[in-house]
Design an enzyme around this catalytic site. Structure first.
Site, PDB file in Angstrom:
ATOM      1  N   HIS A 262       0.852  -1.184   0.000  1.00  0.00           N
ATOM      2  CA  HIS A 262       0.000   0.000   0.000  1.00  0.00           C
ATOM      3  C   HIS A 262       0.885   1.231   0.000  1.00  0.00           C
ATOM      4  O   HIS A 262       1.952   1.235   0.617  1.00  0.00           O
ATOM      5  CB  HIS A 262      -0.904   0.014   1.243  1.00  0.00           C
ATOM      6  N   ASP A 320      -7.892  -5.695   0.057  1.00  0.00           N
ATOM      7  CA  ASP A 320      -8.311  -6.491  -1.094  1.00  0.00           C
ATOM      8  C   ASP A 320      -7.878  -7.951  -1.008  1.00  0.00           C
ATOM      9  O   ASP A 320      -8.352  -8.778  -1.778  1.00  0.00           O
ATOM     10  CB  ASP A 320      -7.759  -5.867  -2.381  1.00  0.00           C
TER      11      ASP A 320
HETATM   12  N1  CMC Z   1       4.010  -7.673  -4.416  1.00  0.00           N
HETATM   13  C1  CMC Z   1       5.334  -7.697  -4.568  1.00  0.00           C
HETATM   14  N2  CMC Z   1       6.130  -6.621  -4.487  1.00  0.00           N
HETATM   15  C2  CMC Z   1       5.521  -5.453  -4.219  1.00  0.00           C
HETATM   16  C3  CMC Z   1       4.149  -5.353  -4.027  1.00  0.00           C
HETATM   17  C4  CMC Z   1       3.382  -6.522  -4.134  1.00  0.00           C
HETATM   18  N3  CMC Z   1       2.066  -6.486  -3.976  1.00  0.00           N
HETATM   19  N4  CMC Z   1       3.835  -4.072  -3.793  1.00  0.00           N
HETATM   20  C5  CMC Z   1       4.976  -3.375  -3.817  1.00  0.00           C
HETATM   21  N5  CMC Z   1       6.004  -4.213  -4.096  1.00  0.00           N
HETATM   22  C6  CMC Z   1       7.426  -3.861  -4.195  1.00  0.00           C
HETATM   23  C7  CMC Z   1       7.740  -3.252  -5.555  1.00  0.00           C
HETATM   24  O1  CMC Z   1       8.067  -4.223  -6.491  1.00  0.00           O
HETATM   25  C8  CMC Z   1       8.876  -2.334  -5.207  1.00  0.00           C
HETATM   26  O2  CMC Z   1      10.030  -3.126  -5.076  1.00  0.00           O
HETATM   27  P1  CMC Z   1      11.473  -2.534  -5.502  1.00  0.00           P
HETATM   28  O3  CMC Z   1      11.715  -1.383  -4.588  1.00  0.00           O
HETATM   29  O4  CMC Z   1      12.391  -3.680  -5.280  1.00  0.00           O
HETATM   30  O5  CMC Z   1      11.359  -2.124  -6.943  1.00  0.00           O
HETATM   31  C9  CMC Z   1       8.512  -1.822  -3.806  1.00  0.00           C
HETATM   32  O6  CMC Z   1       7.672  -2.832  -3.252  1.00  0.00           O
HETATM   33  C10 CMC Z   1       7.782  -0.503  -3.820  1.00  0.00           C
HETATM   34  O7  CMC Z   1       6.700  -0.597  -4.738  1.00  0.00           O
HETATM   35  P2  CMC Z   1       6.007   0.651  -5.404  1.00  0.00           P
HETATM   36  O8  CMC Z   1       5.138   0.205  -6.520  1.00  0.00           O
HETATM   37  O9  CMC Z   1       7.029   1.697  -5.731  1.00  0.00           O
HETATM   38  O10 CMC Z   1       5.179   1.209  -4.196  1.00  0.00           O
HETATM   39  P3  CMC Z   1       3.820   1.973  -4.286  1.00  0.00           P
HETATM   40  O11 CMC Z   1       3.624   2.695  -3.029  1.00  0.00           O
HETATM   41  O12 CMC Z   1       3.728   2.775  -5.529  1.00  0.00           O
HETATM   42  O13 CMC Z   1       2.819   0.724  -4.416  1.00  0.00           O
HETATM   43  C11 CMC Z   1       0.823  -0.442  -4.683  1.00  0.00           C
HETATM   44  C12 CMC Z   1       1.560   0.640  -3.892  1.00  0.00           C
HETATM   45  C13 CMC Z   1      -0.528  -0.637  -4.011  1.00  0.00           C
HETATM   46  C14 CMC Z   1       0.629   0.017  -6.114  1.00  0.00           C
HETATM   47  C15 CMC Z   1       1.633  -1.759  -4.655  1.00  0.00           C
HETATM   48  O14 CMC Z   1       1.877  -2.185  -3.335  1.00  0.00           O
HETATM   49  C16 CMC Z   1       0.954  -2.861  -5.452  1.00  0.00           C
HETATM   50  O15 CMC Z   1       1.112  -2.923  -6.672  1.00  0.00           O
HETATM   51  N6  CMC Z   1       0.191  -3.782  -4.771  1.00  0.00           N
HETATM   52  C17 CMC Z   1      -0.580  -4.780  -5.447  1.00  0.00           C
HETATM   53  C18 CMC Z   1      -1.915  -4.202  -5.905  1.00  0.00           C
HETATM   54  C19 CMC Z   1      -2.850  -4.000  -4.748  1.00  0.00           C
HETATM   55  O16 CMC Z   1      -3.025  -4.859  -3.905  1.00  0.00           O
HETATM   56  N7  CMC Z   1      -3.539  -2.836  -4.747  1.00  0.00           N
HETATM   57  C20 CMC Z   1      -4.564  -2.510  -3.759  1.00  0.00           C
HETATM   58  C21 CMC Z   1      -4.140  -1.419  -2.829  1.00  0.00           C
HETATM   59  S1  CMC Z   1      -5.206  -1.256  -1.386  1.00  0.00           S
HETATM   60  C22 CMC Z   1      -6.814  -0.963  -1.916  1.00  0.00           C
HETATM   61  C23 CMC Z   1      -6.972   0.211  -2.802  1.00  0.00           C
HETATM   62  O17 CMC Z   1      -6.599   1.326  -2.492  1.00  0.00           O
HETATM   63  O18 CMC Z   1      -7.517   0.019  -3.891  1.00  0.00           O
END
Ligand code: CMC
Length: 383
Positions: A262, A320
């Site tokens: 998140h 989720d």
């Molecule tokens: N699985 C594996 N690795 C992850 C995940 C995940 N679900 N989420 C983040 N990471 C890793 C990512 O690969 C990155 O690694 P590195 O630094 O080695 O490149 C690091 O964590 C930071 O990721 P980011 O994408 O820069 O972080 P963010 O704050 O932009 O991501 C997110 C937030 C929600 C987009 C991400 O955690 C994600 O893609 N999660 C899966 C989708 C998900 O479950 N979304 C629902 C969010 S909660 C309900 C809502 O608001 O809708």
């Protein structure tokens, strides 16, 4: 300016406004709506009361609650044309595409859609909170080639949604579960879809246009669509004994595990804790083999992910992750999960529109230009 400024990609960490609607404490895993913890609302309140609270900033008196609920309940039925378009789209469109289109149509039934007086905005939002669950339910019915079920006047918004979707009056436990999911999804500060709603509202477009923007934004798997994607992953894992191998390989392949991570929570999402606890409670109600299997997969995936990425990267389960198995307890299919998110989140989107229009400012960020300048135009015949 010639020096490249600091760019906050994805607006990470950028404050765009002040708000008194909800507070997310991402370090401690806490969430409040208008000052009330989400745990206390989930245990003691109900969706209608939470909508009132979000929109008006205070808990209602009995008389206010009755009037507000009655208004909502009376507006749940859908116009014939809206039902028709849902029926046309149902066989070949994702339910989220149907939600977006049918919601946009509702502007047709508003005689004064551009009226931005506070009371008029609140009234439009109430109409949308009432009708979006019915659009979602009708979508589910028509997808299964079943008839539309009109709203039942004795049921709350969430229970009536379940009734209009399944054709069966929910049990007490099912009513509690669907009410819980509506409350937990109702509001979550400036997430992507709420921001998108505010961007559209900031241009002084109408409430329907802003809501349609929000639905489009919520669809993506990085946001609302993660609930459906997480269930698809659990189904792809299939057997609980495959869980660890599947997750390890996905992580090695740099895939994201849906339902984890998140932008704000760097610890366990408090909503996910609540969903998980109700999922465990459902085990006492003789759930199907499918639900038992999904829960085993979910618990094993949760343990592995927390061990691997919890303390190192702050990646924990979000709402989720456990949502899908809990919706399966109620017999709801995967593609209907995000439409339920829409139906619930309307309360938050609407509250933010009302608040934003008190002090409207066009949203217009800037970007750092990396292209060329002053190129000489060459006529097509000479290129
Ligand atoms: N699985 C594996 N690795 C992850 C995940 C995940 N679900 N989420 C983040 N990471 C890793 C990512 O690969 C990155 O690694 P590195 O630094 O080695 O490149 C690091 O964590 C930071 O990721 P980011 O994408 O820069 O972080 P963010 O704050 O932009 O991501 C997110 C937030 C929600 C987009 C991400 O955690 C994600 O893609 N999660 C899966 C989708 C998900 O479950 N979304 C629902 C969010 S909660 C309900 C809502 O608001 O809708």
């Amino acid at each position: 300016m010639t020096e490249k400024p600091v760019i906050n990609y994805g607006l990470e960490g950028i404050y765009v406004d002040e708000s008194a609607i909800s507070k997310v404490d991402g370090q401690n895993g806490k969430l409040w709506y208008r000052g009330y913890s989400v745990e206390s609302l989930a245990e003691q309140s109900n969706f209608e009361e939470v909508c009132y609270l979000l929109l008006n900033g205070k808990l209602p008196s009995k008389a206010e609650y009755d009037e507000f609920s009655r208004k909502l309940w009376n507006r749940r039925d859908l116009p014939a044309e809206v039902k028709d378009i849902i029926k046309v789209m149902a066989p070949r469109s994702h339910p989220m595409d149907i939600m977006r289109t049918a919601t946009s149509m509702l502007v047709m039934y508003d005689n004064d859609p551009n009226n931005k007086e506070n009371s008029a905005t609140l009234d439009k939002v109430i109409t949308l909170i009432a009708k979006l669950p019915s659009i979602a339910a009708a979508t589910g019915r028509f997808r299964e080639k079943k008839e539309y079920i009109p709203p039942d006047d004795s049921l709350s918004i969430p229970s009536n949604f379940l009734y209009m979707l399944t054709g069966k009056k929910p049990t007490k436990f099912e009513s509690k579960l669907i009410d819980l999911m509506f409350i937990l999804h109702a509001e979550h500060s400036t997430n992507a879809s709420t921001f998108s709603v505010l961007v559209t509202a900031s241009t002084l477009a109408d409430v329907y246009a802003a809501t349609t923007s929000g639905i489009g934004t919520l669809k993506g798997p990085l946001h609302g669509g993660a609930d459906e994607a997480a269930l698809s992953m659990m189904n792809a894992i299939g057997n609980p004994d495959n869980t660890e191998k599947y997750i390890e390989e996905a992580l090695e392949g740099k895939q994201r595990i849906m339902g984890f991570g998140h932008r704000v929570y760097k610890t366990y999402d408090p909503r996910a804790k609540l969903v998980r606890s109700y999922l465990e409670e459902s085990l006492t109600k003789e759930p199907s083999d499918e639900v038992r299997r999904l829960l085993q997969i979910a618990l094993r995936a949760e343990k592995l992910m927390i061990d691997k990425l919890g303390s190192t990267k702050g990646i924990w389960p979000n709402i989720d992750f456990f949502a899908g198995p809990l919706y399966r307890v109620m017999g709801i299919e995967g593609q209907m999960f995000t439409p339920i998110f829409v139906a619930s989140r309307m309360a938050g989107w609407g509250s933010h529109i009302v608040e934003y229009w008190h002090n409207n400012k066009l949203v217009r960020p800037v970007e750092w230009y990396t292209g060329q300048l002053d190129l000489k135009y060459i006529p097509m015949s000479e290129r």
